[in-house]
Every structure is written in structure tokens, then in C-alpha cells.
Design an enzyme around this catalytic site. Structure first.
Site, PDB file in Angstrom:
ATOM      1  N   ARG A  67     -24.698  33.277 -42.100  1.00 54.87           N
ATOM      2  CA  ARG A  67     -23.715  32.732 -41.171  1.00 54.87           C
ATOM      3  C   ARG A  67     -24.179  32.953 -39.741  1.00 54.87           C
ATOM      4  O   ARG A  67     -24.541  34.053 -39.360  1.00 54.87           O
ATOM      5  CB  ARG A  67     -22.338  33.384 -41.379  1.00 54.87           C
ATOM      6  CG  ARG A  67     -21.740  33.058 -42.732  1.00 54.87           C
ATOM      7  CD  ARG A  67     -20.409  33.746 -42.940  1.00 54.87           C
ATOM      8  NE  ARG A  67     -19.920  33.510 -44.303  1.00 54.87           N
ATOM      9  CZ  ARG A  67     -18.861  34.103 -44.830  1.00 54.87           C
ATOM     10  NH1 ARG A  67     -18.164  34.962 -44.110  1.00 54.87           N
ATOM     11  NH2 ARG A  67     -18.487  33.838 -46.064  1.00 54.87           N
ATOM     12  N   SER A  74     -16.632  30.386 -44.361  1.00 53.92           N
ATOM     13  CA  SER A  74     -15.403  30.965 -44.903  1.00 53.92           C
ATOM     14  C   SER A  74     -14.267  30.978 -43.896  1.00 53.92           C
ATOM     15  O   SER A  74     -13.818  29.939 -43.429  1.00 53.92           O
ATOM     16  CB  SER A  74     -15.683  32.363 -45.457  1.00 53.92           C
ATOM     17  OG  SER A  74     -14.559  32.877 -46.135  1.00 53.92           O
ATOM     18  N   HIS A  75     -13.809  32.155 -43.533  1.00 59.89           N
ATOM     19  CA  HIS A  75     -12.636  32.319 -42.684  1.00 59.89           C
ATOM     20  C   HIS A  75     -12.971  32.282 -41.200  1.00 59.89           C
ATOM     21  O   HIS A  75     -12.086  32.486 -40.366  1.00 59.89           O
ATOM     22  CB  HIS A  75     -11.959  33.653 -43.014  1.00 59.89           C
ATOM     23  CG  HIS A  75     -12.903  34.818 -42.930  1.00 59.89           C
ATOM     24  ND1 HIS A  75     -13.941  34.989 -43.821  1.00 59.89           N
ATOM     25  CD2 HIS A  75     -12.987  35.851 -42.060  1.00 59.89           C
ATOM     26  CE1 HIS A  75     -14.612  36.080 -43.507  1.00 59.89           C
ATOM     27  NE2 HIS A  75     -14.052  36.620 -42.439  1.00 59.89           N
ATOM     28  N   ASP A 111      -7.750  30.143 -46.656  1.00 60.03           N
ATOM     29  CA  ASP A 111      -8.693  30.173 -45.546  1.00 60.03           C
ATOM     30  C   ASP A 111      -9.582  28.942 -45.502  1.00 60.03           C
ATOM     31  O   ASP A 111      -9.341  27.958 -46.201  1.00 60.03           O
ATOM     32  CB  ASP A 111      -9.534  31.444 -45.617  1.00 60.03           C
ATOM     33  CG  ASP A 111     -10.555  31.417 -46.735  1.00 60.03           C
ATOM     34  OD1 ASP A 111     -10.263  30.785 -47.776  1.00 60.03           O
ATOM     35  OD2 ASP A 111     -11.639  32.020 -46.589  1.00 60.03           O
ATOM     36  N   ASP A 154     -12.604  28.023 -46.621  1.00 50.77           N
ATOM     37  CA  ASP A 154     -13.222  27.462 -47.818  1.00 50.77           C
ATOM     38  C   ASP A 154     -12.378  27.641 -49.072  1.00 50.77           C
ATOM     39  O   ASP A 154     -12.829  27.334 -50.170  1.00 50.77           O
ATOM     40  CB  ASP A 154     -14.612  28.054 -48.037  1.00 50.77           C
ATOM     41  CG  ASP A 154     -14.597  29.548 -48.319  1.00 50.77           C
ATOM     42  OD1 ASP A 154     -13.672  30.229 -47.835  1.00 50.77           O
ATOM     43  OD2 ASP A 154     -15.491  30.040 -49.017  1.00 50.77           O
ATOM     44  N   ASP A 172     -11.093  30.394 -50.610  1.00 48.00           N
ATOM     45  CA  ASP A 172     -11.215  31.513 -51.551  1.00 48.00           C
ATOM     46  C   ASP A 172     -10.326  32.698 -51.199  1.00 48.00           C
ATOM     47  O   ASP A 172     -10.165  33.613 -52.000  1.00 48.00           O
ATOM     48  CB  ASP A 172     -12.676  31.962 -51.698  1.00 48.00           C
ATOM     49  CG  ASP A 172     -13.301  32.478 -50.410  1.00 48.00           C
ATOM     50  OD1 ASP A 172     -12.638  32.426 -49.357  1.00 48.00           O
ATOM     51  OD2 ASP A 172     -14.469  32.923 -50.459  1.00 48.00           O
ATOM     52  N   ARG A 173      -9.698  32.702 -50.012  1.00 45.79           N
ATOM     53  CA  ARG A 173      -8.814  33.797 -49.625  1.00 45.79           C
ATOM     54  C   ARG A 173      -7.363  33.324 -49.618  1.00 45.79           C
ATOM     55  O   ARG A 173      -7.082  32.132 -49.599  1.00 45.79           O
ATOM     56  CB  ARG A 173      -9.184  34.340 -48.244  1.00 45.79           C
ATOM     57  CG  ARG A 173     -10.591  34.899 -48.196  1.00 45.79           C
ATOM     58  CD  ARG A 173     -10.898  35.516 -46.843  1.00 45.79           C
ATOM     59  NE  ARG A 173     -12.288  35.971 -46.809  1.00 45.79           N
ATOM     60  CZ  ARG A 173     -12.709  37.048 -46.169  1.00 45.79           C
ATOM     61  NH1 ARG A 173     -11.849  37.816 -45.518  1.00 45.79           N
ATOM     62  NH2 ARG A 173     -13.973  37.386 -46.169  1.00 45.79           N
ATOM     63  N   THR A 207     -17.943  45.974 -51.468  1.00 49.40           N
ATOM     64  CA  THR A 207     -17.394  44.727 -50.947  1.00 49.40           C
ATOM     65  C   THR A 207     -18.381  43.589 -51.190  1.00 49.40           C
ATOM     66  O   THR A 207     -19.569  43.728 -50.960  1.00 49.40           O
ATOM     67  CB  THR A 207     -17.100  44.865 -49.445  1.00 49.40           C
ATOM     68  OG1 THR A 207     -16.091  45.862 -49.264  1.00 49.40           O
ATOM     69  CG2 THR A 207     -16.619  43.558 -48.854  1.00 49.40           C
ATOM     70  N   GLU A 266     -10.019  42.061 -53.498  1.00 51.38           N
ATOM     71  CA  GLU A 266     -10.500  42.756 -52.312  1.00 51.38           C
ATOM     72  C   GLU A 266      -9.389  42.789 -51.272  1.00 51.38           C
ATOM     73  O   GLU A 266      -8.600  41.842 -51.166  1.00 51.38           O
ATOM     74  CB  GLU A 266     -11.717  42.044 -51.718  1.00 51.38           C
ATOM     75  CG  GLU A 266     -12.926  42.029 -52.628  1.00 51.38           C
ATOM     76  CD  GLU A 266     -14.118  41.318 -52.004  1.00 51.38           C
ATOM     77  OE1 GLU A 266     -15.247  41.681 -52.356  1.00 51.38           O
ATOM     78  OE2 GLU A 266     -13.919  40.423 -51.176  1.00 51.38           O
ATOM     79  N   SER A 320      -9.599  42.239 -48.343  1.00 51.88           N
ATOM     80  CA  SER A 320      -9.867  41.207 -47.344  1.00 51.88           C
ATOM     81  C   SER A 320      -9.283  39.866 -47.773  1.00 51.88           C
ATOM     82  O   SER A 320      -9.869  38.819 -47.527  1.00 51.88           O
ATOM     83  CB  SER A 320     -11.363  41.095 -47.078  1.00 51.88           C
ATOM     84  OG  SER A 320     -12.070  40.895 -48.288  1.00 51.88           O
ATOM     85  N   LYS A 367     -13.632  34.481 -55.748  1.00 52.92           N
ATOM     86  CA  LYS A 367     -12.219  34.670 -55.433  1.00 52.92           C
ATOM     87  C   LYS A 367     -11.599  33.292 -55.229  1.00 52.92           C
ATOM     88  O   LYS A 367     -12.294  32.334 -54.894  1.00 52.92           O
ATOM     89  CB  LYS A 367     -12.031  35.570 -54.225  1.00 52.92           C
ATOM     90  CG  LYS A 367     -12.845  35.243 -52.987  1.00 52.92           C
ATOM     91  CD  LYS A 367     -12.613  36.321 -51.927  1.00 52.92           C
ATOM     92  CE  LYS A 367     -13.514  36.142 -50.723  1.00 52.92           C
ATOM     93  NZ  LYS A 367     -14.888  36.635 -50.950  1.00 52.92           N
TER      94      LYS A 367
END
Length: 642
Positions: free
Chosen positions: A107, A200-201, A365, A367, A369-370, A433, A452, A454, A465
């Protein structure tokens, strides 16, 4: 005009994002995902109109004057042996610094990725790191969260994949596939692996973040044994193999063939939705969602789950279309920060804590996954969320009808899940993690539900996730607990479920302080100071009112393959079960993010309603004092508190 860009132009210093074309076209992404393929929509331009992807092979990739770490080659691309019907060119290149992957891939800021060769080097290094049997004539999946630069990147990845002998690419329409959906497609289609274009986020847009990661054939993120090889190969790379093929129209479903290489554009929702329908009782959930006395809201945060929310929550489950908030995926996430927490999902928080708020609220989020779960005026910590799902899964979710195989959490996540595993007599695992550490346990049949702190929660239905899965799990539990409630009867609420859980298992007060984009030197010095401190610490030492049980830098030995990872977080564990943990996050794109985790167990139900920040204040003060965080970083306050 067809969107086709020369790699030479895209990755040179001439690439200058056109903000006007970017902002005006971003709304086409959502529309095209939900439009019959017979229709034609203007392309979602994310770069200057004069840039063209076509004839990637025609020119060597010249170095950007703004990138001193990369060097240009004056030689022209060489033609190498091609596959049937395709000419393959070898583009000379040289190593570029800073391509080591973090917890979930590579990233960086967009301006870094658009430097010439930057993305191409990493993708080629990946192929150089894999056994040829893992991709030659095989099938790979490609998708992402719709953020800025994904369209250009997709064409580059497709051409390099073809150049390295991949047989077929399955790519989501418009390049869209959530991270959980990529895992689901890999598993259903028996693909060799897949690329996920996402940070991601993290925020999106020309001035913000972009990312790439690779998932293996089980659908799980590549293990460190592979990511370490990728990094090693970025340090010695000398050529990029790229196919001389035209761009693929990603706006239409169907197959495009180039000799014995093909690209199939697939619906981004169908395979994933089919899997979810096999996991959950959709009729049970629909009986809740369609009740006149139950209101819910799902905030897609203008991110990828906007493409999934309407088909799932509205079309399948009968929800009100107005229950979907920020449901149009945008390349810059509507100028927002697509991280579902109390700080960045403040619009949802305000609604849920407002007068006569909905009964249930959730967000996902960038993508997909959260997740974040909220009741009316009530926040469910991710640590509690996974514990409550695990405790209720067998009754409420058909997939777990025969019971869970085992439970697991990341090391910084609170011990709430441990207590569920103990009560249910299930195997339990504590891992570093990073979701990849759950994958081996799942593949070995040792793990069903995991999470997690997070804001990541999931199960072995895939190897990532899964934000929407977590939302459906909660709706399933609420629906099951209220299935016999008649209209007008008081429903069992989110807060009721959580407080019942605390009464049974006790409450793990938990908070995380994030200090984002700290200077790397100061952050690393702080961690090194703490490592030195724990090397001298002894059990029984007093830290304020707390007595040290042990202090260490977490090391994990995988029970399946015996692999060992170390330096996964500095822990101070006290005799009353309280914990302080310090980590440098691997999910940022710039600087260093310091995360401080504070946890304290409280068995007394009469104290469970105390605000977490109040209950944890002595431990929080100790955490900041012990680490000398302000001295090392200059930070007075955290960026985010959860």
C-alpha cells in the site's frame, strides 16, 4: 472514446490525474454495475483523456524524473517467446525501493504507484516468486474496491498475467469485486489465486491510497513465505513480461479471447451471494428485516459494498431501499475515509445515537472485509462482536448447525472470545494480526469463527474477513431471538444481547488508540525502547497499581506447518488479566501507525455499564507513561479511539 492507455504514458512523469474528469465520472461505477449489459455507459475515466492503454508493447517503460530510486533503460523492449496467438514483450526495468508488503499487501499513495514500472515491477516480482505450476495455463481472479487507479491497474495486471503464461483471468465487472467476494470466487471457480486492488479502509482518490495483494488457491492472503520472496525479487528484477494485447472492455459481461489466453468479465455479486445463501437462513433474516417494528441502516461508506447492499439487503431480504446509506461506490469514497469506526463512520453513529434511532446499524469499509455493528445508542466492540457471534452461531446460523470446529482471535483482540471457547469446550487459537494466519487453521479443519479487534470478523466459509457476513450473522441472531415475537411485543435488542452476554461471560473492557502517520523514526525508536524494557522486566514488578505477570514481544508458532513469526506486538500482561499491547500497523500507506491496545476484565455485572474510557483510564494513563509515546512521537492525542 475507449479507455486505452499506453503503459509508457501511464507510468511516466506525464501521468497527471485529471481531477475534473475523475469527479464527474465516478458515479458511473455504481450505475454500470446495476445496468443490463446491453446498455452502454461512458467509461469511468480516472486519468487524463489523452492517456491511452493500447499498444502497451510499443514503447519501453521510461523512468520518471521524480523517482530517483528507479532507473531507465535506453534499450527497446525485446520480443520473447509468446504463447499461442500472443506476442510477449520483455520490458527492461530496474529495482525500485520501498516495495515490501505489509500485513495485507503493498500500500502506497497513488502518486507512488503511477511512477513508471512501480506496479509492473511488483506484479512481475510476484510471478517470479511463484512456482510456475501455480499460474501457467491457470486461472486467476482480479477485482477491487473501485478506488481511483483501479481501472488502469487492471489492464496492466491482465497484460502482465498474459505475458507470464496465465491461461485465464476472471475479473469483476468494472473491475469490482469485494475482498470477500474475491475469496469466494477463487474457491468456487477453483482458481489458482487472485489479485485484490485495494488499500482497504484507507482513503481513495488521486492524492490518497492504492494497494495490491495476492490471494492463494484457498482464497487466503499469500503467506509471508511468498510475500518475502516477492520483496526479494523486487530488489533484483530486470524485466517485465507483458503481452501485446488490446485492453479488455470491463463494462460488459462475457469472454474476450487472445489466442489461448482469455479474460472473462463476471458479475461481482452472484457467486458471493450464492455462498451467503448457503450459510444463512435468508427467510429467517427476511422475517426480521421486513417487520414494521424493526428498522435497520447499512452504511456502505461510498465503498465497494454499495454494489452488494441493494442486491442482498433490499432485493433478497426485503429491506427498504432507504435503509442503504452512501450506497453508490465512488473512486474517492465521497471524499470520506472508508473505515467503519466511531470516528470515520460518524454519520451512521449520529443516526444510531440520535432521537428514535434505528434498531440496528452497520457499516463496512473500502473493500468490504471490515464491519461495525451498532444498536440504538449502543456500540458493539469488534472483540465483543466475534464472541457473541460465536456464542450464538450454532442456534442461529445453519452453517454452524453441527457446531464450530474451533475459535481464534488475533493477539491484540480482547479475551472475550477465549471465554466462549472455554465454555463451549472448543479449540482456541491466538494468532498474530493479519488474516492470513487464520487460513492454515481453517484449511486444516481446526477453525470456524474468528476475528480481529480491527473490525474484522469472519468464518471458514471463505479465507478472508467478511463485513457483510458479520452483518448477516448479527441479523440472524437478532431474528432467531425474536422469531416468536408478535407485532407490538418488545423485541430483544442489540444492547440486550450484549448485556446478556456480559452477564454470562463477564465484560472485557477494551479500547484501541491509533496514532496515524507518525514519523517512522520516532515510532520505531519507541518500539525498540519497549523491547529493551521488556527484556529487563520480571514477573511481580509493580506498574502503578498493577502487578506484572509477564512481558514479551509476541511470537507465534503455526500449529499446522510449524512456521514461526516473531516481533508481532509488545505485551504487558498483569496478574489481574489486564493487558497493554503496542504494535506498528502494517496497513498504512505513509509513515507509521502506532496502535496501543488496553484491556481489563470485569466479572462484576453491576460494573458493566461503566463507559469503557472511564473504566480503563488508569490503564490508559499507564500505557502512555510506560511507552513515553509523547516523547518519541510528539503526539498529544490519538487520531482515532475505538
Amino acid at each position: 472514446m475507449a479507455l486505452s492507455v499506453r503503459l509508457h504514458s501511464l507510468l511516466s512523469s506525464n501521468f497527471k490525474p485529471n481531477q475534473q474528469s475523475f469527479s464527474s465520472s465516478s458515479s458511473f461505477l455504481y450505475a454500470s454495475l446495476h445496468t443490463p449489459i446491453q446498455s452502454s455507459f461512458p467509461p469511468l475515466l480516472t486519468a487524463s483523456p489523452q492517456l491511452h492503454f493500447r499498444t502497451l508493447h510499443a514503447l519501453p517503460i521510461k523512468a520518471s524524473s521524480s523517482s530517483p530510486s528507479s532507473s531507465s533503460s535506453s534499450s527497446s523492449p525485446a520480443t520473447v517467446a509468446g504463447t499461442e496467438g500472443i506476442k510477449i514483450n520483455s520490458i527492461p526495468t530496474k529495482p525500485i525501493e520501498g516495495q515490501k508488503t505489509g500485513t495485507s499487501g503493498l500500500r502506497k499513495k497513488v502518486k507512488v504507484f503511477i511512477q513508471e514500472n512501480y506496479l509492473g515491477n511488483w506484479i512481475q516480482a510476484l510471478f517470479n516468486s511463484l512456482p510456475p505450476a501455480d499460474y501457467e495455463n491457470g486461472v486467476l481472479v482480479l477485482g477491487g474496491d473501485g478506488r481511483y487507479f483501479n481501472r488502469e491497474a487492471a489492464q496492466i495486471i491482465i497484460k502482465i498475467a498474459a505475458g507470464n503464461g496465465v491461461g485465464k483471468i476472471l475479473v469483476g465487472k468494472e473491475g469490482i469485486l469485494s475482498t470477500p467476494a474475491v475469496s469466494a470466487v477463487i474457491r468456487k471457480r477453483k482458481a489458482n489465486g487472485g489479485f485484490i486492488m485495494s488499500a482497504s479502509h484507507n482513503p481513495g482518490g488521486p492524492d490518497y491510497d492504492w494497494g495490491i495483494k495476492f490471494n492463494y488457491s484457498s482464497g487466503q492472503p499469500a503467506p509471508e513465505s511468498i510475500t518475502d520472496k516477492i520483496y526479494g525479487n523486487t530488489l533484483s528484477i530486470s524485466e517485465i513480461k507483458i503481452a501485446d494485447i488490446a485492453d479488455v472492455d470491463l463494462s460488459r459481461l462475457g469472454v474476450t479471447k487472445f489466442g489461448n489466453f482469455s479474460v472473462e468479465v463476471i458479475d461481482p455479486v452472484s457467486d458471493y451471494l450464492e455462498l451467503l445463501e448457503s450459510v444463512f437462513d435468508f427467510q429467517l433474516i427476511k422475517s426480521l428485516v421486513s417487520r414494521s417494528d424493526f428498522r435497520f441502516i447499512f452504511d456502505a461508506m461510498h465503498a465497494v459494498t454499495g454494489a452488494y447492499a441493494k442486491p442482498i439487503f433490499v432485493d433478497k431480504l426485503g429491506g427498504n431501499p432507504d435503509s442503504i446509506s452512501n450506497g453508490v461506490p465512488l473512486e474517492d469514497f465521497g471524499h470520506g475515509h472508508p473505515d467503519p469506526n466511531l470516528t470515520y463512520a460518524k454519520d451512521l453513529v449520529n443516526i444510531m445515537y440520535g432521537e428514535n434511532g434505528p434498531d440496528f446499524g452497520a457499516a463496512s469499509d473500502g473493500d468490504g472485509d471490515r464491519n461495525m455493528i451498532l444498536g440504538r445508542g449502543f456500540f458493539v466492540t469488534p472483540s465483543d462482536s466475534v464472541a457473541i457471534i460465536a456464542a450464538n452461531a450454532q442456534e442461529a446460523i445453519p452453517y454452524f448447525r453441527s457446531g464450530a470446529k474451533g475459535l481464534a482471535r488475533s493477539m491484540p483482540t480482547s479475551g472475550a472470545l477465549d471465554r466462549v471457547a472455554e465454555k463451549l469446550r472448543l479449540p482456541f487459537f491466538e494468532v498474530p494480526t493479519g488474516w492470513k494466519f487464520f487460513g492454515n487453521l481453517m484449511d486444516a479443519g481446526k477453525l470456524s469463527v474468528c476475528g480481529e479487534e480491527s473490525f474484522g470478523t469472519g468464518s471458514d466459509h471463505i479465507r478472508e474477513k467478511d463485513g457483510i457476513w458479520a452483518v448477516l450473522a448479527w441479523l440472524s441472531i437478532i431474528a432467531y431471538r425474536n422469531k416468536d415475537k408478535k407485532p407490538g411485543e418488545k423485541l430483544i435488542s442489540v444492547s440486550d444481547l450484549v448485556k446478556e452476554h456480559w452477564a454470562t461471560y463477564g465484560r472485557n473492557f477494551f479500547s484501541r488508540y491509533d496514532y496515524e502517520e507518525c514519523e517512522s523514526e520516532g515510532a520505531n525508536n519507541m518500539i525498540n525502547y519497549l523491547r529493551d524494557l521488556i527484556s529487563k522486566s520480571k514477573p511481580g514488578e509493580k506498574y502503578g497499581n498493577y502487578v506484572l505477570q509477564f512481558a514479551d514481544d509476541f511470537t507465534y508458532t503455526d500449529p499446522v506447518d510449524g512456521s514461526v513469526v516473531s516481533k508481532q506486538g509488545v505485551r504487558f500482561v498483569f496478574t489481574d488479566g489486564s493487558r497493554i499491547i503496542y504494535r506498528l500497523s502494517g496497513t498504512g500507506s505513509a509513515g507509521a501507525t502506532i496502535r496501543v491496545y488496553i484491556e481489563q476484565f470485569e466479572p462484576d455485572a453491576s460494573k458493566h455499564d461503566v463507559d469503557a474510557q472511564t473504566a480503563l483510564k488508569p490503564l490508559i494513563d499507564l500505557a502512555l507513561s510506560v511507552s513515553k509515546l509523547k516523547d518519541f512521537t510528539g503526539r498529544e492525542k490519538p487520531t482515532v479511539i475505538t
